[in-house]
Every structure is written in structure tokens, then in C-alpha cells.
Design a protein around this motif. Structure first.
Motif, short mmCIF file in Angstrom:
data_model
loop_
_atom_site.label_atom_id
_atom_site.label_comp_id
_atom_site.label_asym_id
_atom_site.label_seq_id
_atom_site.Cartn_x
_atom_site.Cartn_y
_atom_site.Cartn_z
N TYR A 1 45.45 89.15 5.95
CA TYR A 1 46.75 89.57 6.42
C TYR A 1 46.88 89.45 7.94
N ILE A 2 45.92 88.79 8.57
CA ILE A 2 45.88 88.78 10.03
C ILE A 2 47.04 88.01 10.65
N LEU A 3 47.60 87.02 9.92
CA LEU A 3 48.71 86.24 10.47
C LEU A 3 50.05 86.67 9.88
N LEU A 4 50.15 87.90 9.41
CA LEU A 4 51.41 88.42 8.89
C LEU A 4 52.40 88.59 10.05
N PRO A 5 53.69 88.79 9.75
CA PRO A 5 54.71 88.82 10.80
C PRO A 5 54.40 89.71 11.99
N MET A 6 53.83 90.91 11.78
CA MET A 6 53.58 91.81 12.91
C MET A 6 52.64 91.18 13.92
N THR A 7 51.61 90.49 13.43
CA THR A 7 50.67 89.81 14.33
C THR A 7 51.38 88.73 15.14
N LEU A 8 52.23 87.95 14.48
CA LEU A 8 52.97 86.89 15.17
C LEU A 8 53.93 87.48 16.19
N ILE A 9 54.56 88.60 15.84
CA ILE A 9 55.47 89.26 16.78
C ILE A 9 54.71 89.74 18.02
N ILE A 10 53.53 90.36 17.80
CA ILE A 10 52.71 90.83 18.93
C ILE A 10 52.28 89.65 19.79
N PHE A 11 51.87 88.56 19.14
CA PHE A 11 51.45 87.35 19.87
C PHE A 11 52.58 86.82 20.73
N ILE A 12 53.79 86.72 20.16
CA ILE A 12 54.96 86.21 20.90
C ILE A 12 55.30 87.13 22.06
N ILE A 13 55.24 88.45 21.84
CA ILE A 13 55.55 89.41 22.90
C ILE A 13 54.56 89.28 24.05
N VAL A 14 53.24 89.24 23.73
CA VAL A 14 52.21 89.13 24.77
C VAL A 14 52.38 87.84 25.56
N LEU A 15 52.52 86.72 24.85
CA LEU A 15 52.67 85.42 25.52
C LEU A 15 53.94 85.38 26.36
N SER A 16 55.04 85.91 25.81
CA SER A 16 56.32 85.90 26.52
C SER A 16 56.26 86.71 27.81
N VAL A 17 55.63 87.88 27.75
CA VAL A 17 55.50 88.72 28.95
C VAL A 17 54.72 87.99 30.03
N LEU A 18 53.61 87.34 29.65
CA LEU A 18 52.77 86.63 30.62
C LEU A 18 53.55 85.48 31.28
N VAL A 19 54.28 84.71 30.46
CA VAL A 19 55.03 83.57 31.00
C VAL A 19 56.22 84.05 31.82
N LEU A 20 56.91 85.11 31.36
CA LEU A 20 58.05 85.65 32.10
C LEU A 20 57.64 86.18 33.47
N ILE A 21 56.50 86.88 33.51
CA ILE A 21 55.99 87.38 34.79
C ILE A 21 55.70 86.21 35.73
N HIS A 22 55.12 85.15 35.18
CA HIS A 22 54.83 83.94 35.95
C HIS A 22 56.12 83.35 36.55
N GLU A 23 57.13 83.19 35.70
CA GLU A 23 58.40 82.61 36.16
C GLU A 23 59.13 83.54 37.11
N LEU A 24 58.98 84.84 36.91
CA LEU A 24 59.58 85.83 37.82
C LEU A 24 59.01 85.67 39.23
N GLY A 25 57.73 85.32 39.33
CA GLY A 25 57.11 85.07 40.62
C GLY A 25 57.79 83.92 41.35
N HIS A 26 58.01 82.80 40.63
CA HIS A 26 58.72 81.66 41.21
C HIS A 26 60.13 82.07 41.64
N PHE A 27 60.81 82.82 40.77
CA PHE A 27 62.20 83.21 41.02
C PHE A 27 62.32 84.08 42.27
#
Length: 394
Positions: A6-32
């Protein structure tokens, strides 16, 4: 490797997307932020990647809705939400062919300002990693107690299994690394030396090992056998003293900076090894993990609790910073390299050549990602199929 279907069930994918999105958004916020401070106009700051779902822009004192087909340049930055939910982006004026002669264009700024703007993204990722480590060190996290700095405050001491010999009695009985030892042969132990002595004392017969795994107790019956590596009977485990370790504010800040720097150095060396394998032996090293592998690891870590997930996010943030700052076209480091070449030559590189190099490097990076992802899909195919079956009720 991971064993839960059950490791790749929706909750895991949601957590993965949230973690990755925060990291990339913080990166882009630096440029901005760096661009705005240094007088470069940001045409759009987006959450997720295009195509655009919707956007808003401030005109005067009112906010105006911006649809997906609106490519007009507004006085203020368009804030948008986009359909591909991975991170985000910032579009700066003058990055492409638009408005390159305007005073608020990136290309019109001196090299030192452009350098700061290019470096701001990875700087924000390093700052985020240090901030996450600081939060972990202040609130406390489980760690091995060997070689701790002076001033560390330790609570909840225990004994953790940190190594298992393949083919040993412990391995065959299902003992796992990360298991906490509660008792050996009916005797409780929170000291690693005492636990080793108890295992040695029971080496001539069968005994019960009571473990804690994911907040649950598990009793495993073991019969020691002769272990060639230690030349005597045993169960084949390595033990370490662990505890919840926390620091005061000043020491936590220092430890956070030190950890971020040490991890950055380790990532540089690891990436050097990966490039060597690709160039010399033309193969993808087993240590290189793609998006699917990272998603699986995110699920595993998330199940261990909030603090391990924070630590994992900090490590990913350091990886993102280091890799993005490598002198490869299409990455921030490549753009810094072009600025250095421009400084030496005292004139910009041909825009067409720069775009061609960036496009070629981008294609190569995409091919590497596809290759690694394909290997991850093959490696974790059982987990993915098991999860899909669970989702559709098969």
C-alpha cells in the motif's frame, strides 16, 4: 527494499507531491524575491507548471482574473495556479526574447545582479534545509548516541538494531533494521552492552526477542547459530544505543548549518561518482534514484512519523540545491557559467548558441530521468501493481 503493497496509495503520492512542490516553490521564490529586490520584473509566479488553470493580477487597487489564453504583459506579476502539480516557476522579463531592451529586463542588469538572481534559488533551498534541521534539533529527533557533541540533551534511551547479517538467524526470522530491542530472553534492556551480554548469555538455546516496530510490539523467537564473521554463536545483528537528542537554540543553529554543509559535500562527491559511472562505464549507478524511487522512499519515511519526514525533506532540499548549481546548461549552475564566460569575454555569448546548449542539456537530463525512472518502475513494479489492485478492488 520496501515490502508493503500500500506504499504507493494516494496518500503517499499526495505527500510526495506536497514535499516536492514546497522544495521547488521555495527555490523559485528565491529567484522571484532576488529579481524584485534588484529591479527585474517578474511577469508570472506560478504554483505548478503550465498549462495555466487560472491566475490573478493586481490592477490599481483591484485584482483581475487572468485566464489560460491571456499572454498580455501586465504592470504587476501574474500569480497563477497551473495544471501540473509539481512545484512552480517564475518567469522573469528578458529571460526569453521579450522586452530585452527595457530597463527592468534581466538581460539589461549588470552581471553581479544576474548572478545573485541565479544563485538565489539554490540559496533558498540551503536555507530551507538548515531551517528544517534547526527545527529537528530544537524539538528532538531519534539519533545514535555515539560521538554526540557536548551539550546534547538525551531522553528516551534505547537499543536499535542497525545491521543484520544476510542469512543469519535474525535475518531468517524477520528482524529488521530500525527495530527497537525491548527485551532479550524476558529481561528488559535499554543499554546496548547489556543487550549484547544477554544475547551472548542465550547463545546456547532458543530465546524470545521482544521488539518495537512502528509503535507495535513484536515477539520473535530466535535460535543462535555459529556466525563465521565473529567466530562464535550469535543471531547476526548489530546494535546501537539511540535516544531522542535535542540541542539548545544556539547549538541547534550551529548543528543545522554544519549538517547542511556536510550533506552538500556528500552530495557533490556522490554526484561525481554518478557522472563517472555514466561516462566511464556507461551505466546508471544503483545509487541513483528517480522520481518513482523518491516517491516510494517518501511513503516509507512518512509512515515513520513527522520528524523523519522533515529530515527527508531537508536532505532532498540539499540535493536539489547542489544538483541545480552544477555547471550544466539548463540548470542554474549552467546559467552562472554563461555569466562567468560573459564576464571573461566582456560580451554576452550568442543567444542562439546559449539556447541551443540549454536545449541539448535539457534533453540529456530528461533522457537520464526517463532512464532512471524506467529502472525504478522495474524495481518497484510489484509494489505499484499491488497498490493498483488495492485501489480498484481486484
Amino acid at each position: 527494499g520496501p515490502s508493503n503493497s500500500y506504499i504507493l496509495l494516494p496518500m503517499t503520492l499526495i505527500i510526495f507531491i506536497i514535499v516536492l512542490s514546497v522544495l521547488v516553490l521555495i527555490h523559485e521564490l528565491g529567484h522571484f524575491l532576488a529579481a524584485r529586490i534588484l529591479g527585474v520584473k517578474a511577469l508570472e509566479f506560478g504554483i505548478g507548471f503550465p498549462p495555466r488553470a487560472c491566475g490573478m493580477v493586481k490592477e490599481g487597487k483591484k485584482w483581475k482574473y487572468v485566464n489560460s489564453r491571456d499572454n498580455k504583459e501586465y504592470r504587476n506579476t501574474i500569480l497563477s495556479i497551473n495544471w501540473l502539480p509539481f512545484g512552480g516557476f517564475v518567469k522573469l522579463k528578458g529571460e526569453d526574447e521579450d522586452g530585452q531592451n527595457d530597463s527592468d529586463s534581466l538581460i539589461r542588469k549588470p552581471i553581479w545582479k544576474r548572478l545573485i538572481i541565479m544563485a538565489a534559488g539554490v540559496s533558498m533551498n540551503w536555507l530551507l534545509a538548515a531551517a528544517l534541521f534547526f527545527a529537528i534539533f530544537v524539538s528532538g529527533a531519534t539519533a545514535m548516541l555515539s560521538d554526540l557533541p557536548t551539550g546534547a540533551q538525551v531522553t528516551d534511551r534505547g537499543v536499535m538494531i542497525t545491521q543484520i547479517l544476510p542469512g543469519s538467524p535474525a535475518d531468517k526470522a524477520g528482524v529488521q533494521t530500525g527495530d527497537m530491542v525491548l527485551s532479550v530472553g524476558g529481561i528488559e534492556s535499554t543499554d546496548e552492552n547489556a543487550a549484547r551480554d544477554l544475547i551472548a548469555a542465550n547463545s546456547s538455546g532458543t530465546f524470545a526477542l521482544v521488539l518495537q516496530r512502528e509503535q507495535k510490539q513484536k515477539t520473535i523467537t530466535l535460535t543462535p547459530s555459529y556466525i563465521q564473521e565473529i567466530k562464535k554463536p550469535g543471531i547476526g545483528v548489530g546494535l546501537s544505543a539511540v535516544g531522542k537528542v535535542r540541542f539548545g537554540l544556539l547549538q541547534a543553529a550551529w548543528q543545522a548549518v554544519y549538517m547542511t554543509a556536510a550533506l552538500s559535500k556528500a552530495v557533490v562527491w556522490a554526484f561525481g561518482g554518478i557522472l563517472k559511472d555514466l561516462v566511464v562505464s556507461r551505466k546508471v549507478t544503483a545509487d541513483l534514484t528517480g522520481p518513482v524511487g523518491i516517491a516510494v522512499m517518501t511513503g516509507e519515511v512518512a509512515r515513520q512519523g513527522f520528524m523523519p519526514l522533515l529530515q527527508f525533506a531537508a536532505i532532498l532540499s540539499v540535493n536539489l540545491a547542489v544538483i541545480n548549481f552544477l555547471p550544466i546548461p539548463a540548470l542554474d549552475g549552467g546559467r552562472v557559467l554563461f555569466l562567468a564566460i560573459e564576464k571573461v569575454r566582456r560580451r554576452p555569448m550568442s543567444r542562439k548558441l546559449e539556447i541551443a546548449l540549454q536545449n541539448a542539456a535539457f534533453i540529456i537530463l530528461i533522457l537520464i530521468i526517463v532512464l532512471v525512472t524506467a529502472r525504478d518502475l522495474f524495481h518497484y513494479s510489484g509494489l505499484i501493481i499491488g497498490s493498483l489492485k488495492g485501489l480498484v478492488g481486484m
